[in-house]
Motif scaffolding. Structure first.
Motif, PDB file in Angstrom:
ATOM      1  N   VAL A 138      70.834  81.895 -16.278  1.00 27.24           N
ATOM      2  CA  VAL A 138      69.882  82.997 -16.121  1.00 27.24           C
ATOM      3  C   VAL A 138      69.360  83.521 -17.454  1.00 27.24           C
ATOM      4  CG1 VAL A 138      70.735  83.740 -13.868  1.00 27.24           C
ATOM      5  CG2 VAL A 138      71.723  84.733 -15.932  1.00 27.24           C
ATOM      6  N   ARG A 139      70.059  83.217 -18.532  1.00 28.37           N
ATOM      7  CA  ARG A 139      69.610  83.753 -19.823  1.00 28.37           C
ATOM      8  C   ARG A 139      70.241  82.936 -20.942  1.00 28.37           C
ATOM      9  NH1 ARG A 139      70.326  88.555 -18.525  1.00 28.37           N
ATOM     10  NH2 ARG A 139      72.527  88.748 -18.960  1.00 28.37           N
ATOM     11  N   PHE A 140      69.482  82.771 -22.005  1.00 34.19           N
ATOM     12  CA  PHE A 140      70.025  82.179 -23.222  1.00 34.19           C
ATOM     13  C   PHE A 140      69.385  82.880 -24.402  1.00 34.19           C
ATOM     14  CE2 PHE A 140      70.022  79.153 -26.771  1.00 34.19           C
ATOM     15  CZ  PHE A 140      71.389  79.001 -26.917  1.00 34.19           C
ATOM     16  N   GLU A 141      70.215  83.461 -25.249  1.00 30.97           N
ATOM     17  CA  GLU A 141      69.747  84.144 -26.446  1.00 30.97           C
ATOM     18  C   GLU A 141      70.153  83.303 -27.651  1.00 30.97           C
ATOM     19  OE1 GLU A 141      71.248  88.148 -26.343  1.00 30.97           O
ATOM     20  OE2 GLU A 141      70.725  88.306 -24.221  1.00 30.97           O
ATOM     21  N   GLU A 158      62.969  77.347 -20.520  1.00 32.97           N
ATOM     22  CA  GLU A 158      62.333  78.182 -19.493  1.00 32.97           C
ATOM     23  C   GLU A 158      62.356  77.489 -18.130  1.00 32.97           C
ATOM     24  OE1 GLU A 158      61.103  81.361 -19.375  1.00 32.97           O
ATOM     25  OE2 GLU A 158      62.002  81.568 -21.365  1.00 32.97           O
ATOM     26  N   TYR A 193      65.813  77.695 -16.292  1.00 29.53           N
ATOM     27  CA  TYR A 193      66.217  78.953 -15.646  1.00 29.53           C
ATOM     28  C   TYR A 193      66.043  78.886 -14.135  1.00 29.53           C
ATOM     29  CZ  TYR A 193      66.398  81.294 -20.207  1.00 29.53           C
ATOM     30  OH  TYR A 193      66.699  81.665 -21.485  1.00 29.53           O
ATOM     31  N   GLU A 231      79.250  87.790 -14.140  1.00 30.57           N
ATOM     32  CA  GLU A 231      78.579  86.658 -14.760  1.00 30.57           C
ATOM     33  C   GLU A 231      79.535  85.952 -15.721  1.00 30.57           C
ATOM     34  OE1 GLU A 231      74.020  88.308 -14.788  1.00 30.57           O
ATOM     35  OE2 GLU A 231      75.321  88.903 -16.452  1.00 30.57           O
ATOM     36  N   ALA A 243      74.765  82.213 -23.792  1.00 28.95           N
ATOM     37  CA  ALA A 243      74.201  81.867 -22.498  1.00 28.95           C
ATOM     38  C   ALA A 243      74.865  82.692 -21.419  1.00 28.95           C
ATOM     39  CB  ALA A 243      74.399  80.386 -22.206  1.00 28.95           C
ATOM     40  N   THR A 244      74.109  83.041 -20.402  1.00 28.90           N
ATOM     41  CA  THR A 244      74.648  83.772 -19.255  1.00 28.90           C
ATOM     42  C   THR A 244      74.411  82.945 -18.014  1.00 28.90           C
ATOM     43  OG1 THR A 244      74.169  85.879 -20.331  1.00 28.90           O
ATOM     44  CG2 THR A 244      74.583  85.937 -17.965  1.00 28.90           C
ATOM     45  N   ARG A 267      75.084  82.889 -13.786  1.00 36.06           N
ATOM     46  CA  ARG A 267      75.382  83.750 -12.632  1.00 36.06           C
ATOM     47  C   ARG A 267      75.757  82.866 -11.455  1.00 36.06           C
ATOM     48  NH1 ARG A 267      70.670  87.178 -12.144  1.00 36.06           N
ATOM     49  NH2 ARG A 267      71.695  88.336 -13.817  1.00 36.06           N
TER      50      ARG A 267
END
Length: 156
Positions: A58-61, A75, A78, A136, A150-151, A153
């Motif tokens: 769901v997310r990667f920073e 992108e 996701y 998460e 990275a997140t 879920r």
């Protein structure tokens, strides 16, 4: 079907390689020495029970901004990437991508643990992981070009 239609282009191969690197990084980071004894075994079993199943990215920073091609590939992931832990293997699938790697849990400490995955050549990749208060899985990856957080879920 023409021969070129059945073979991925070099750009597609590059994206597949980049996705495989991301998954190695997600299933990969840092940590301390391995825990020992029966208490560690019970903690690992507890983490394993919580980890088993399917997750979505769901997310990667990233630690450093990704180049445009990797950013657009990320992108796409996701909405499509599903990562499944089965107790012995991490399986990640999305259109055009399939990764199957062995993994193990080390250094359990409450909601934190080290996840070590192994590529086809047996090279180990480590990640420091933790279960967040929101349920998460947060993965601190240390493998370039995917250094960052990275997140994942739980998939519905």
């Amino acid at each position: 079907m023409s021969p070129s239609a059945s073979r991925p282009s070099s750009a597609s191969r590059s994206l597949l390689a980049a996705c495989a690197a991301l998954l190695a990084a997600l299933a990969a980071g840092c940590g301390s020495s391995a825990a020992r004894g029966p208490e560690a075994g019970a903690e690992i079993a507890s983490i394993d029970a919580r980890l088993r199943g399917s997750f979505r990215l769901v997310r990667f920073e990233p630690e450093v901004p990704l180049e445009p091609m990797l950013a657009s590939m990320l992108e796409f992931q996701y909405a499509h990437l599903v990562v499944r832990f089965d107790g012995k293997r991490i399986l990640a699938d999305s259109p055009g991508l399939h990764v199957d790697r062995a993994y193990e849990i080390r250094d359990p400490a409450w909601d934190r643990f080290k996840l070590v995955s192994y590529d086809e050549a047996g090279v180990a990749y480590e990640a420091l992981c933790e279960f967040s208060d929101q349920g998460e899985l947060v993965v601190h990856a240390q493998t370039p070009p995917w250094k960052g957080v990275a997140t994942l879920r739980r998939a519905q």
